[in-house]
Write a protein that holds these residues in place. Sequence first.
Motif, PDB file in Angstrom:
ATOM      1  N   GLU B  17      -0.533  18.832   3.257  1.00 56.66           N
ATOM      2  CA  GLU B  17      -0.766  17.645   4.066  1.00 56.66           C
ATOM      3  C   GLU B  17      -0.918  16.595   3.156  1.00 56.66           C
ATOM      4  N   LEU B  18      -1.217  16.459   1.764  1.00 57.43           N
ATOM      5  CA  LEU B  18      -0.828  15.361   0.581  1.00 57.43           C
ATOM      6  C   LEU B  18       0.244  14.868   0.586  1.00 57.43           C
ATOM      7  N   GLN B  19       1.393  15.719   0.455  1.00 53.41           N
ATOM      8  CA  GLN B  19       2.782  15.436   0.415  1.00 53.41           C
ATOM      9  C   GLN B  19       3.078  14.485   1.743  1.00 53.41           C
ATOM     10  N   ALA B  20       2.962  15.201   2.687  1.00 55.38           N
ATOM     11  CA  ALA B  20       3.010  14.578   3.968  1.00 55.38           C
ATOM     12  C   ALA B  20       2.473  13.193   4.218  1.00 55.38           C
ATOM     13  N   ALA B  21       1.114  13.137   3.530  1.00 53.00           N
ATOM     14  CA  ALA B  21       0.614  11.732   3.880  1.00 53.00           C
ATOM     15  C   ALA B  21       1.091  10.760   3.000  1.00 53.00           C
ATOM     16  N   ARG B  22       1.717  11.102   1.679  1.00 54.94           N
ATOM     17  CA  ARG B  22       2.397  10.281   0.869  1.00 54.94           C
ATOM     18  C   ARG B  22       3.687   9.721   1.549  1.00 54.94           C
ATOM     19  N   LYS B  24       4.091   9.460   4.747  1.00 56.68           N
ATOM     20  CA  LYS B  24       3.685   8.839   5.541  1.00 56.68           C
ATOM     21  C   LYS B  24       3.347   7.362   5.073  1.00 56.68           C
ATOM     22  N   MET B  25       2.955   6.977   4.037  1.00 60.40           N
ATOM     23  CA  MET B  25       2.346   6.024   3.362  1.00 60.40           C
ATOM     24  C   MET B  25       3.491   4.985   3.211  1.00 60.40           C
ATOM     25  N   LEU B  26       4.391   5.848   2.382  1.00 61.31           N
ATOM     26  CA  LEU B  26       5.798   5.433   2.237  1.00 61.31           C
ATOM     27  C   LEU B  26       6.369   4.509   3.482  1.00 61.31           C
ATOM     28  N   ARG B  27       6.396   5.186   4.608  1.00 59.85           N
ATOM     29  CA  ARG B  27       7.007   4.684   5.884  1.00 59.85           C
ATOM     30  C   ARG B  27       6.429   3.726   6.533  1.00 59.85           C
ATOM     31  N   GLY B  28       5.079   3.460   5.725  1.00 59.52           N
ATOM     32  CA  GLY B  28       4.144   2.454   6.453  1.00 59.52           C
ATOM     33  C   GLY B  28       3.191   2.922   7.725  1.00 59.52           C
ATOM     34  N   GLU B  29       3.022   4.377   7.789  1.00 58.41           N
ATOM     35  CA  GLU B  29       2.530   4.665   8.827  1.00 58.41           C
ATOM     36  C   GLU B  29       0.957   5.419   8.416  1.00 58.41           C
ATOM     37  N   LEU B  30       0.600   5.074   7.066  1.00 61.52           N
ATOM     38  CA  LEU B  30      -0.643   5.487   6.884  1.00 61.52           C
ATOM     39  C   LEU B  30      -1.272   4.415   5.578  1.00 61.52           C
ATOM     40  N   GLY B  31      -2.455   3.973   5.638  1.00 64.24           N
ATOM     41  CA  GLY B  31      -3.112   3.302   4.800  1.00 64.24           C
ATOM     42  C   GLY B  31      -3.060   3.580   3.388  1.00 64.24           C
ATOM     43  N   ARG B  32      -2.831   2.637   2.273  1.00 63.88           N
ATOM     44  CA  ARG B  32      -3.126   3.221   0.987  1.00 63.88           C
ATOM     45  C   ARG B  32      -4.565   4.084   0.693  1.00 63.88           C
TER      46      ARG B  32
END
Lengths: 324, 323
Positions: B17-22, B24-32
Amino acid sequence: MITTVVGNYPKIGTGTKTPNLRTAISRGDRGEMTPEQIQGVRAEVTAEVISDQIQAGIDLVTDGLIRWDDGQTYLARAISGFSFTGLIRYFDTNTYFRQPVVDGLLKWSAPITVADYEFAAANSSKPVKAVLTGPYTLARLSKDQKYHDQKKLVLDLAEVLNQEAKALQKAGATVIQFDEPAILKHKDEFPLFQEAMDRLTKGLKPTLALYTYFDDISGVYPAFLKLPFQIFGLDYVMGKANWDVVTEVPSDVSLGLGVVNARNTKMETEAEIGDAIKRIAPIVPSDRLYINPNCGLEFLPRETAYQKLVRMVEGAKKVAEVTA
Amino acid sequence: MSGLLTTSVGSFPKPPELQAARNKMLRGELGRDELEQMEREATAFWIKSQEELGIDILVDGEMDRGDMVTYFSELLDGFTISGLVRSYGNRYYRKPIAVGPIGRKNPMTLKTWEYAQSLTDKPVKGLLTGPYTIAEWSFNEYYSTFEEFVMEVAKVVHDEAMDLERAGAKYIQIDEPAASTRPEEMELVAKSMAVVTKGLSAYTLTHICYGDFEAVIDDLNSIPVDNLDMETANQDYSLLELFRGHKSDKHLSLGVTDVHTHEIESLEQVKAGIRKGLEIFTPEQLFIGPDCGLKTRTTDESIAKLKVMVQAVNEIKAEMGIS
């Protein structure tokens, strides 16, 4: 003057029209694409990189070795007598390959690259150069657990690759290049290398090229340029000493001048390329000159590789216009 | 008598889930901030796991790093990032490009180290990538020579090491996996490492892998660090033989589990490896760890491998009367 490439071309790029090969292979690993579908993607990408080279102005193209993981395993997997072990570094690069292990007598059983050549030739408006790794380099980068006799191993591989080259010849290949970077790291084995090159080229009719890279030919010059080939590719970027070492090129052979650095993104200027061509002119006239990067382009991102080719062609054109 | 301290090289697997979140963050779908929160949770998991396993010197597991060179180049001035290049098979990475003078704006690894150390009484290693490797695994469009590039990077890595020491790091590891690329450049590896470790009182280690060490064994001993961390298990401990004829005062971190295979080593295999190390090094000189970062293994595989390692060390310590 003919512009060409040394062999491989970056497999993926951004914003390309064809499917992404990396994604396709990952999907294949997950069972979401069949091997046939992945082969289809490889074919599309091959056609694309041929068209990229032509668009950049390259006169003599390759298929970009899109189907090859590296210079060793693509051939070794199809030659009887090889198995494979752990990953090892390819020369002093940050790329790695599964090391081939020689554990049986080496034999050619069927064409390995002929279908690739035929596909490329059918998809190119420019002549296509077939590329093979030479027997000495293939032997050097493999682990021998069968022969315990370096000479016999190299000569058997030379025989195998001679048969592959004959198959390419039969399929209509007019230029066949053999890559032998390893000999520059083991110059003391040059006598064996000479024997292997004789065996390798025996009975072959196409124009034959011998390409080296990552180093210079000091210590094996001038004998190197008397080997049975018509084109000698030398690296003038990582083998800068070639400028001083190679003072004469026999009048019946051509030189492949490796002047564009395929291992760094820093762009050469047209002037730098032009200067290199002018500098070599007293040694080799332009009608016996090939202009190319110093090695395969796959160390670079696709976009940079393309831009470097465009720059190389422009630089070469300018000199040709001035001297014409 | 003490000795046979257990440790890890640096990276551990990230939870899926951390890899997925990373991504997502790169695509701008998750905050830093949300990503950082997940990274902290993953770090805490690994600190707790290492404590439970009984490891002596811990690592934060590099939950906030993608690639060991790209991570630093993204935080440093003077670097940009290239398009994808292939390293082998279907593995690609973005390679840093030096386009200007390399400089450090802020500490790069301090926050994560401090957080990890705050969770445990055991020492947590500071983990840095060495200057030779950062330069070697980058394109260079700015510096006129490779040596100049390496020596400039050495200065910023030194500054980072000093910050870690000031914050209390007792162990600082400066990894140089590229060190064996060209035997003729081992001197440059040592020279740049001297800049990094100058004035440090912390215990220093360097991890080196992939290469023909026979040609460079004497140079390896000249690298100014206290401890050489080598992958020995995946070469059936043949690397150790090189040290037999080249007695060294240096300490050695002996790799006893192969990180490139799913297979969990048997207790006897690992004990045999440690015994081989003890033929050449004293227990005080010998640290025991995996061959390399475990990030390519699964969490379960990593923990299973570490468990066997700790048990093997404990049994040998009991046999030898080491506390």
